[in-house]
Structures are given as structure tokens and as C-alpha cells.
Motif scaffolding. Sequence first.
Motif, short mmCIF file in Angstrom:
data_model
loop_
_atom_site.label_atom_id
_atom_site.label_comp_id
_atom_site.label_asym_id
_atom_site.label_seq_id
_atom_site.Cartn_x
_atom_site.Cartn_y
_atom_site.Cartn_z
N LYS A 197 0.83 -1.21 0.00
CA LYS A 197 0.00 0.00 0.00
C LYS A 197 0.87 1.26 0.00
O LYS A 197 0.59 2.22 -0.73
CB LYS A 197 -0.93 0.02 1.20
N ARG B 146 1.05 6.04 -7.36
CA ARG B 146 -0.18 6.73 -7.76
C ARG B 146 -0.03 8.24 -7.69
O ARG B 146 -0.61 8.97 -8.50
CB ARG B 146 -1.33 6.27 -6.87
N GLY C 295 -1.81 -7.27 -4.40
CA GLY C 295 -3.04 -6.69 -4.93
C GLY C 295 -3.37 -7.03 -6.36
O GLY C 295 -4.45 -6.69 -6.86
N GLN D 17 -3.32 -6.97 -10.51
CA GLN D 17 -3.33 -5.94 -11.54
C GLN D 17 -4.21 -4.78 -11.11
O GLN D 17 -5.36 -4.96 -10.71
CB GLN D 17 -3.84 -6.51 -12.86
N GLN D 18 -3.68 -3.57 -11.21
CA GLN D 18 -4.43 -2.37 -10.86
C GLN D 18 -4.10 -1.27 -11.86
O GLN D 18 -3.03 -1.24 -12.45
CB GLN D 18 -4.07 -1.90 -9.44
N GLY D 19 -5.05 -0.37 -12.03
CA GLY D 19 -4.84 0.73 -12.96
C GLY D 19 -5.47 0.45 -14.31
O GLY D 19 -6.10 -0.58 -14.53
#
Length: 270
Positions: A53, A60, A73, A75-77
Amino acid sequence: MKSAAAGSEDSDVAIAAVRAGADVVRELYGGRLGRIDKGGGDFATEADVAAEKAILDVIRDRRPDDAVLGEEGGQQGAVGAGRQWLVDPLCGTLNYAVGNMIVAVNVALRGGAAAVADPFSGEVFATDGERAWVCGRDGADAPLAPTSATTLVDVDLDPPFPSAPGFRAVDLLAHPGFGERFRPRVVSSTIALAWVAAGKRAAYVTDGGDLSGSVHFAAGIALCRAAGCTVTGIDGGPVGEGGRGLVAAADAETHARLMSLIRDVSARGE
């Protein structure tokens, strides 16, 4: 082609991100941490999640349009993002969970800058995709200088062994030629790859499939390549899609010696 300025800016992000993760890893070290079962004997701790995090907060803030693939977490975005960060917030979770300080925090921009933090020594190893250096505890930077002088070779012995029975890293240690030239070490963390780039290890060997896009290995591979190490799969081919495992050596001679041993071990196992 990536500009030098862009690479430098990305390496700044990678360094800031691993430092944020390393701060969390140090802060939570030694406490009672809940475990998250991943199956097959694998697990994460609350420190893994909290460190990821902290790393994602940095990415970010500095690179809001980039995608991220995190160990915890996923895949993000944006799905169609042209850039992706690979994040392993705590490599060596079992070490950490039992009070062993040999761990790494890995962040890499796919095909670009990368950084690896040793939370307990305070060192941060970094590359902008072309140069490789270590940020020391005194704030001074020094170029990474790989050397095989230590003769220490780290070997990853964690299962599964996808190349067995042809090759298993553990069999390499039993080869008489290995003991004549090298001394084995098993740290169970990809901090060993940063140590190869820094001259603290002569080489690192692990079995497996394509590791080029692995959140565990991408940062260390980038460091070794930028530092001038010889990096291939265990079959001597490129590390990438269709490749097998990883041999990262401080120099071409050490790499050639290890490849000869690996071929011999593989021939015996077939």
C-alpha cells in the motif's frame, strides 16, 4: 527511445517507492503479524500488504496514469496503460516472519527503471535502465561494480522445480565441480540479485519459467543487466517468454563455468 531525463525521473519514483515500503517493513518487524494463506504453503503477512500500500501510494501520486502489478493486490490501474510497475513489497516473507532480516523490497517499471531496498542495511540499489548504483546509508551514491571475487553463489532451492528431472538447482550443489570453484549460499530472497550486481555475490541461480515479467525478479534482473552482469536463462537463452529460469553472473567467465555445470547436471538427470 527513452530519454535520459525520463529514466532518471522514473528511477527517482522507484527509489521513493521502495523506501516507503522499506519503512513499513522495518516498522512492523518483530511484531505479531497476521498471516494470509495463499495455498501450497505460501502466505503473506500484514507487513506485505501494508508495504505494498505504501509503495502504491507513491506510484499513484507520481505516476497516476501507470498500471501496477502487485504481488498482493494483483493488476491495478488502466488496462490499456502503456507503462506498468511490478511490485514485490516483501521478498523473503518466510524469512521475515521468523525474525530473519534477509529480505528485499522490489519495484520495477517494465522495461525501464528499477530499485531494490534492503530495509535493514538501509541500502537502496537502483537503475535508470542504463546505469546502476547503490544509495548508501550516508546519502552518497556509488556505481555498482559486480565481481566474482567472493566465489559465493546463491541458489534458489524453493519448489516447484519445473525443469526436473532434467535440472534441479539443488543438484547443482552436489556436483563436485561446483565445490571446487564456488561456495553455495541460500538466502531465500531476491536481495541476492542486487548483491550480484553490487559484487557481494558471484552469481545467482534459480529454476523456473519466464521470470522477466515477474514481480519477484524484474527489479533484480534490471539491476544486474545495467551493472554489466551476464544474465541468461538456465538453458543459456534469453530471459523472457519461453525462457527457463535464471543465471545472473558477475562476469562472462563465471557464467560460462556455471552453464557448464548446469549442462552436466541436466545430462545426468535426463
